[in-house]
Write a protein that holds these residues in place. Sequence first.
Motif, PDB file in Angstrom:
ATOM      1  N   VAL A  98       0.835  -1.200   0.000  1.00 45.82           N
ATOM      2  CA  VAL A  98       0.000   0.000   0.000  1.00 45.82           C
ATOM      3  C   VAL A  98       0.873   1.254   0.000  1.00 45.82           C
ATOM      4  CG1 VAL A  98      -1.673   1.350   1.334  1.00 45.82           C
ATOM      5  CG2 VAL A  98      -2.007  -1.103   1.044  1.00 45.82           C
ATOM      6  N   LEU A  99       1.907   1.276   0.833  1.00 43.21           N
ATOM      7  CA  LEU A  99       2.778   2.456   0.880  1.00 43.21           C
ATOM      8  C   LEU A  99       3.525   2.647  -0.438  1.00 43.21           C
ATOM      9  CD1 LEU A  99       4.095   2.142   4.528  1.00 43.21           C
ATOM     10  CD2 LEU A  99       2.509   3.851   3.625  1.00 43.21           C
ATOM     11  N   THR A 100       3.979   1.556  -1.032  1.00 44.83           N
ATOM     12  CA  THR A 100       4.652   1.638  -2.333  1.00 44.83           C
ATOM     13  C   THR A 100       3.681   2.127  -3.402  1.00 44.83           C
ATOM     14  OG1 THR A 100       6.100  -0.177  -1.660  1.00 44.83           O
ATOM     15  CG2 THR A 100       6.022   0.324  -4.002  1.00 44.83           C
ATOM     16  N   ASP A 101       2.455   1.597  -3.378  1.00 49.24           N
ATOM     17  CA  ASP A 101       1.425   2.050  -4.321  1.00 49.24           C
ATOM     18  C   ASP A 101       1.152   3.538  -4.148  1.00 49.24           C
ATOM     19  OD1 ASP A 101       1.201  -0.585  -5.147  1.00 49.24           O
ATOM     20  OD2 ASP A 101      -0.833  -0.877  -4.363  1.00 49.24           O
ATOM     21  N   ARG A 102       1.101   3.984  -2.903  1.00 50.52           N
ATOM     22  CA  ARG A 102       0.814   5.397  -2.623  1.00 50.52           C
ATOM     23  C   ARG A 102       1.935   6.287  -3.168  1.00 50.52           C
ATOM     24  NH1 ARG A 102      -2.887   8.013   0.648  1.00 50.52           N
ATOM     25  NH2 ARG A 102      -2.218  10.011   1.465  1.00 50.52           N
ATOM     26  N   VAL A 103       3.179   5.910  -2.981  1.00 53.42           N
ATOM     27  CA  VAL A 103       4.295   6.694  -3.520  1.00 53.42           C
ATOM     28  C   VAL A 103       4.214   6.723  -5.045  1.00 53.42           C
ATOM     29  CG1 VAL A 103       6.811   6.834  -3.749  1.00 53.42           C
ATOM     30  CG2 VAL A 103       5.790   6.327  -1.524  1.00 53.42           C
ATOM     31  N   ALA A 104       3.922   5.588  -5.667  1.00 53.89           N
ATOM     32  CA  ALA A 104       3.790   5.541  -7.125  1.00 53.89           C
ATOM     33  C   ALA A 104       2.662   6.461  -7.593  1.00 53.89           C
ATOM     34  CB  ALA A 104       3.538   4.109  -7.592  1.00 53.89           C
ATOM     35  N   ARG A 105       1.538   6.438  -6.877  1.00 50.15           N
ATOM     36  CA  ARG A 105       0.410   7.305  -7.253  1.00 50.15           C
ATOM     37  C   ARG A 105       0.755   8.777  -7.074  1.00 50.15           C
ATOM     38  NH1 ARG A 105      -5.026   5.121  -6.505  1.00 50.15           N
ATOM     39  NH2 ARG A 105      -5.613   7.122  -7.403  1.00 50.15           N
TER      40      ARG A 105
END
Length: 135
Positions: free
Chosen positions: A33-40
């Motif tokens: 989730v944190l990696t997805d958030r940074v990507a977003r």
Amino acid sequence: MTRNAASQAQVDAAHPMTSTWLSANAGSGKTRVLTDRVARLLLEGVEPQNILCLTYTKAAAAEMQNRLFVRLGKWAMLDDDALRADLSDLGVEGGIGGPQLSAARTLFARAIETPGGLKIQTLHSFCASILRRFP
């Protein structure tokens, strides 16, 4: 695209325009989730040097950075349809056109070239850097 409730909660938590407090058991997908958030955030045009991502352990920080760079590197190489599908899985909504695809493909280079690199670090190292700057 239809997601189960858990997957939809993860996509919602990764949305860059909402505030999120993430707390969950080990192995439940917090790093994802944190990696997805940074990507977003990067997809939304946030400059890499303006992102600070904190975690508790060096291993988790290294894992997050590794996952992010693998994803961004993959995006640079995917064809349009595969990249569009990947962005959709991430939670990007609406028609994903040429400009969004081009922007996604440049994120790896932008992240690598960021002075000082992406700030994905432990809470302790972040606090230590503040104390070094402002003793």
